[in-house]
Design a protein around this motif. Structure first.
Motif, PDB file in Angstrom:
ATOM      1  N   ASP A  17       0.827  -1.202   0.000  1.00 33.19           N
ATOM      2  CA  ASP A  17       0.000   0.000   0.000  1.00 33.19           C
ATOM      3  C   ASP A  17       0.867   1.260   0.000  1.00 33.19           C
ATOM      4  OD1 ASP A  17       0.802   0.485   2.643  1.00 33.19           O
ATOM      5  OD2 ASP A  17      -1.100  -0.151   3.512  1.00 33.19           O
ATOM      6  N   ARG A  25      -4.807 -10.127   0.092  1.00 32.34           N
ATOM      7  CA  ARG A  25      -6.258 -10.016  -0.027  1.00 32.34           C
ATOM      8  C   ARG A  25      -6.767 -10.934  -1.132  1.00 32.34           C
ATOM      9  NH1 ARG A  25      -8.562  -5.305   2.091  1.00 32.34           N
ATOM     10  NH2 ARG A  25      -7.029  -3.988   3.087  1.00 32.34           N
ATOM     11  N   ILE A  27      -9.556 -10.856  -4.070  1.00 32.84           N
ATOM     12  CA  ILE A  27     -10.376  -9.888  -4.784  1.00 32.84           C
ATOM     13  C   ILE A  27     -11.080 -10.556  -5.955  1.00 32.84           C
ATOM     14  CG2 ILE A  27      -8.921  -7.927  -4.129  1.00 32.84           C
ATOM     15  CD1 ILE A  27      -7.724  -8.010  -6.988  1.00 32.84           C
ATOM     16  N   ARG A  38      -9.728  -2.612 -10.977  1.00 36.20           N
ATOM     17  CA  ARG A  38     -10.982  -2.341 -10.275  1.00 36.20           C
ATOM     18  C   ARG A  38     -11.537  -3.687  -9.841  1.00 36.20           C
ATOM     19  NH1 ARG A  38     -11.620   2.854 -10.863  1.00 36.20           N
ATOM     20  NH2 ARG A  38     -10.976   3.886 -12.766  1.00 36.20           N
ATOM     21  N   CYS A  41     -13.167  -6.325  -3.090  1.00 38.47           N
ATOM     22  CA  CYS A  41     -12.274  -6.940  -2.116  1.00 38.47           C
ATOM     23  C   CYS A  41     -13.092  -7.773  -1.139  1.00 38.47           C
ATOM     24  CB  CYS A  41     -11.497  -5.857  -1.366  1.00 38.47           C
ATOM     25  SG  CYS A  41     -10.438  -6.515  -0.067  1.00 38.47           S
ATOM     26  N   SER A  44     -12.290  -6.614   2.750  1.00 39.01           N
ATOM     27  CA  SER A  44     -12.986  -5.438   3.282  1.00 39.01           C
ATOM     28  C   SER A  44     -14.462  -5.414   2.909  1.00 39.01           C
ATOM     29  CB  SER A  44     -12.308  -4.158   2.781  1.00 39.01           C
ATOM     30  OG  SER A  44     -12.425  -4.058   1.377  1.00 39.01           O
ATOM     31  N   ALA A  46     -15.834  -4.556   0.096  1.00 38.63           N
ATOM     32  CA  ALA A  46     -16.122  -3.278  -0.542  1.00 38.63           C
ATOM     33  C   ALA A  46     -15.384  -3.182  -1.879  1.00 38.63           C
ATOM     34  CB  ALA A  46     -15.679  -2.139   0.371  1.00 38.63           C
ATOM     35  N   ARG A  48     -12.784  -1.806  -4.438  1.00 36.59           N
ATOM     36  CA  ARG A  48     -11.454  -1.226  -4.240  1.00 36.59           C
ATOM     37  C   ARG A  48     -10.768  -1.061  -5.577  1.00 36.59           C
ATOM     38  NH1 ARG A  48      -8.599  -2.239   0.595  1.00 36.59           N
ATOM     39  NH2 ARG A  48      -7.107  -0.909  -0.436  1.00 36.59           N
ATOM     40  N   THR A  49      -9.776  -0.209  -5.615  1.00 33.56           N
ATOM     41  CA  THR A  49      -8.897  -0.104  -6.770  1.00 33.56           C
ATOM     42  C   THR A  49      -7.473  -0.346  -6.301  1.00 33.56           C
ATOM     43  OG1 THR A  49      -8.679   2.292  -6.512  1.00 33.56           O
ATOM     44  CG2 THR A  49     -10.386   1.512  -8.032  1.00 33.56           C
ATOM     45  N   PHE A  50      -6.689  -0.963  -7.169  1.00 36.06           N
ATOM     46  CA  PHE A  50      -5.290  -1.266  -6.870  1.00 36.06           C
ATOM     47  C   PHE A  50      -4.457  -0.878  -8.077  1.00 36.06           C
ATOM     48  CE2 PHE A  50      -7.993  -4.326  -4.729  1.00 36.06           C
ATOM     49  CZ  PHE A  50      -7.522  -4.303  -3.424  1.00 36.06           C
TER      50      PHE A  50
END
Length: 65
Positions: A17, A25, A27, A38, A41, A44, A46, A48-50
């Protein structure tokens, strides 16, 4: 092998991060474009973007429980 190949699939990732912490994680990859993943996850629960350049490793996984 690019992560874009896993669009529409569950993937376990290890990424770094913005604070330099490494996290693992699971995803669900919705799309990959312009160096951005995009995803939903599962950790979480929710969206998320990575950034692709911060994803250190990935592997496909079966649908998580």
């Amino acid at each position: 092998m690019p992560i874009a190949k896993y669009t529409g699939r569950y993937v376990e990732i290890i990424y770094q991060d913005s604070a330099g912490r490494m996290t693992q994680r699971t995803i669900y990859v919705h799309s990959v474009r312009g160096g951005i993943v995009r995803a939903f996850c599962m950790t979480s629960r929710a969206p998320r973007t990575f950034r692709t350049d911060t994803i250190l490793a990935w592997q496909p996984v079966a649908r998580p429980a």
